[in-house]
Design an enzyme around this catalytic site. Sequence first.
Site, PDB file in Angstrom:
ATOM      1  N   LEU A  11     102.357  19.922  22.192  1.00  0.00           N
ATOM      2  CA  LEU A  11     101.627  18.645  22.207  1.00  0.00           C
ATOM      3  C   LEU A  11     102.591  17.480  22.425  1.00  0.00           C
ATOM      4  CD1 LEU A  11      99.188  19.190  19.198  1.00  0.00           C
ATOM      5  CD2 LEU A  11      98.996  19.953  21.581  1.00  0.00           C
ATOM      6  N   GLY A  14     100.806  12.129  22.747  1.00  0.00           N
ATOM      7  CA  GLY A  14     100.613  10.987  21.829  1.00  0.00           C
ATOM      8  C   GLY A  14     101.253   9.711  22.376  1.00  0.00           C
ATOM      9  N   ARG A  18     104.868   4.203  17.164  1.00  0.00           N
ATOM     10  CA  ARG A  18     105.852   3.876  16.126  1.00  0.00           C
ATOM     11  C   ARG A  18     107.269   3.765  16.685  1.00  0.00           C
ATOM     12  NH1 ARG A  18     103.523   8.444  12.064  1.00  0.00           N
ATOM     13  NH2 ARG A  18     102.726   9.234  14.047  1.00  0.00           N
ATOM     14  N   GLY A  80      93.513  12.512  19.527  1.00  0.00           N
ATOM     15  CA  GLY A  80      93.979  13.310  18.389  1.00  0.00           C
ATOM     16  C   GLY A  80      94.516  14.685  18.773  1.00  0.00           C
ATOM     17  N   TYR A 390     136.430   3.318  51.936  1.00  0.00           N
ATOM     18  CA  TYR A 390     135.109   2.769  52.287  1.00  0.00           C
ATOM     19  C   TYR A 390     135.286   1.654  53.291  1.00  0.00           C
ATOM     20  CZ  TYR A 390     130.384   0.949  51.337  1.00  0.00           C
ATOM     21  OH  TYR A 390     129.086   0.530  51.432  1.00  0.00           O
TER      22      TYR A 390
HETATM   23  C1  UD1 Z   1     101.002  15.592  12.629  1.00  0.00           C
HETATM   24  C2  UD1 Z   1      99.999  16.326  11.733  1.00  0.00           C
HETATM   25  C3  UD1 Z   1     100.572  16.381  10.303  1.00  0.00           C
HETATM   26  C4  UD1 Z   1     101.930  17.076  10.328  1.00  0.00           C
HETATM   27  C5  UD1 Z   1     102.878  16.409  11.304  1.00  0.00           C
HETATM   28  C6  UD1 Z   1     104.119  17.253  11.494  1.00  0.00           C
HETATM   29  C7  UD1 Z   1      97.741  15.893  12.596  1.00  0.00           C
HETATM   30  C8  UD1 Z   1      96.502  15.086  12.441  1.00  0.00           C
HETATM   31  N1  UD1 Z   1      98.724  15.617  11.746  1.00  0.00           N
HETATM   32  O1  UD1 Z   1     101.109  14.249  12.150  1.00  0.00           O
HETATM   33  O2  UD1 Z   1      99.694  17.096   9.471  1.00  0.00           O
HETATM   34  O3  UD1 Z   1     102.487  17.070   9.028  1.00  0.00           O
HETATM   35  O4  UD1 Z   1     102.262  16.283  12.617  1.00  0.00           O
HETATM   36  O5  UD1 Z   1     105.134  16.599  12.199  1.00  0.00           O
HETATM   37  O6  UD1 Z   1      97.763  16.773  13.444  1.00  0.00           O
HETATM   38  N2  UD1 Z   1      99.501  14.200  20.232  1.00  0.00           N
HETATM   39  C9  UD1 Z   1      98.827  14.427  21.413  1.00  0.00           C
HETATM   40  N3  UD1 Z   1      97.626  13.791  21.606  1.00  0.00           N
HETATM   41  C10 UD1 Z   1      97.053  12.994  20.690  1.00  0.00           C
HETATM   42  C11 UD1 Z   1      97.757  12.768  19.458  1.00  0.00           C
HETATM   43  C12 UD1 Z   1      98.962  13.409  19.274  1.00  0.00           C
HETATM   44  O7  UD1 Z   1      99.297  15.142  22.289  1.00  0.00           O
HETATM   45  O8  UD1 Z   1      95.954  12.470  20.933  1.00  0.00           O
HETATM   46  C13 UD1 Z   1     100.807  14.859  20.043  1.00  0.00           C
HETATM   47  C14 UD1 Z   1     101.957  13.907  19.840  1.00  0.00           C
HETATM   48  O9  UD1 Z   1     102.591  13.609  21.074  1.00  0.00           O
HETATM   49  C15 UD1 Z   1     102.886  14.688  18.894  1.00  0.00           C
HETATM   50  C16 UD1 Z   1     101.950  15.610  18.164  1.00  0.00           C
HETATM   51  O10 UD1 Z   1     100.746  15.649  18.876  1.00  0.00           O
HETATM   52  O11 UD1 Z   1     103.834  15.453  19.606  1.00  0.00           O
HETATM   53  C17 UD1 Z   1     101.692  15.123  16.711  1.00  0.00           C
HETATM   54  O12 UD1 Z   1     101.135  13.820  16.774  1.00  0.00           O
HETATM   55  P1  UD1 Z   1     101.636  12.667  15.810  1.00  0.00           P
HETATM   56  O13 UD1 Z   1     100.818  11.471  16.092  1.00  0.00           O
HETATM   57  O14 UD1 Z   1     103.100  12.557  15.848  1.00  0.00           O
HETATM   58  O15 UD1 Z   1     101.158  13.275  14.409  1.00  0.00           O
HETATM   59  P2  UD1 Z   1     101.790  13.036  12.974  1.00  0.00           P
HETATM   60  O16 UD1 Z   1     101.256  11.779  12.408  1.00  0.00           O
HETATM   61  O17 UD1 Z   1     103.243  13.226  12.985  1.00  0.00           O
HETATM   62 CA    CA Z   2     104.774  13.460  14.553  1.00  0.00          CA
END
Ligand code: UD1
Ligand code: CA
Length: 463
Positions: A11, A14, A18, A80, A390
Amino acid sequence: MAEKKIACIILAAGLGTRMKSSIAKVLHPIYDRPMLDYALETALLLKPSKTVVVINKDFDTKALTLPKGAAYAIQKQQRGTADAVSAGVSALARSFRGTTLILNGDTPLITPGTLKKFIRLHKKNKNAVSVLSFTAYDPTGYGRIIRDNAGKAAGITEEKDATEEERDICEVNSGVYAIEHRALNLLRKIKLNTRKKEFYLTDIVSLAIKSKLGAGVYCEGFEDEFLGINSRLDLARAYEELRIKKVHELIDKGVTLIDPASVYISPDVKVGSDTTIYPNVVIHGGSKIGKGCTIYPNVRIDNSTIAAGAIIKDASLIEESVIGKAAQIGPMAHIRPGTRIGKGVKIGNFVEIKKSNIGNNSKAGHMAYIGDTEIGRNVNIGAGTITCNYDGAKKHKTIIGDNVFIGSDSQLVAPVTIDRGSYIGAGSTITRDVPKESLSTSRTKQKIYKDWARNKNKSGKKK
Ligand code: UD1
Ligand code: CA
């Protein structure tokens, strides 16, 4: 049936708000590689039949080369982690019936050993869904693992939705999941989290339990490897984590680090035993340093090979080049990409060399520019020599044969060849080829006006 048993979904779609950055979070480098590359490398070690990286539409796909067997899937809107997994699943082969392993692109330090253990536990317990958890010293920001009185996993609660009591739980979600094919349709049953307007993948655990498919949460590995990078502070932590790991590895292998706290060496760099590295040294990707070398302070070496016994003196920069055995470079030398320096060569203060070959035992000791040049053996390049490579439009080559002596302050206007054994008189501008074993000079003849100064002074007195 030829299908292998595991597919990976990473994944990475995101928004990474932050990070406060215009670059996608997972493309921020740790040392010299985007953080996503680390997760990809780990995934590939598990030999999956396919790896899908879920990205958003603005992701710069040119910033990373996907390995064979990996593909991108686009998540149109960032709704998400569950929605991101759905996007990834749609890129898997329709016939795929194996285990889907979910990794987060922002968790670069997980070791393949921990993942293998996790997959083994997942398979052994025959769960439809498994989650890898860890015990966090500080659980802030992670989803908390909720267990029932018997200690069985019941679900995951994100920090924002957790009660004060739940926030005290230190067992947290690493973001690694194993999902069997039969549980993938649970993704569609996940409800929108109204607080964050996102579909949380974490909800798949309680859904798998409710629907009697079975879920397990396994606490494995060490906290350090699960660091999720959400902010630049986390990024700095990941750097430090890898830095310390590398420093320990090198010390173990017989490398002397005068100040381990101030060297920055990429994970893939190799350093031979009995090499000494002084403070403030940076050695980046793909570099190999031989045995018994000395690297003095403030040196940066990037993607280069340094053979045994070489000495790199203070404040030198070496990029994409090869330095021969027992060669000496610096202080304050700049060796630019495409340079090969032979055995026993000495390159001194303020010498810049670009895309050139320097034969064994040759010397360029002081203030010189050598570009697009082939230099033979035992050549002496005098102070202030410049290859004029050059012409404003094109680059040209300079060829200098074995045993040539270039007098100080000479300009060699390329294309030009100085054949073996020749001498160039100091202060010459050489525009024509010089045949072997000759002397060439090109400077105006020195004139002497005898008593000129004395006469000048006398005329001064008269006034
Ligand atoms: C997430 C988990 C949390 C866990 C933590 C571990 C969820 C809701 N929460 O939180 O339980 O402890 O990771 O590091 O899953 N992403 C997408 N598409 C989206 C949203 C996110 O691809 O719509 C990807 C982001 O790029 C990232 C990953 O998913 O690589 C996690 O997303 P992030 O927003 O970092 O979640 P956390 O708040 O860290
Ligand atoms: Ca994360």
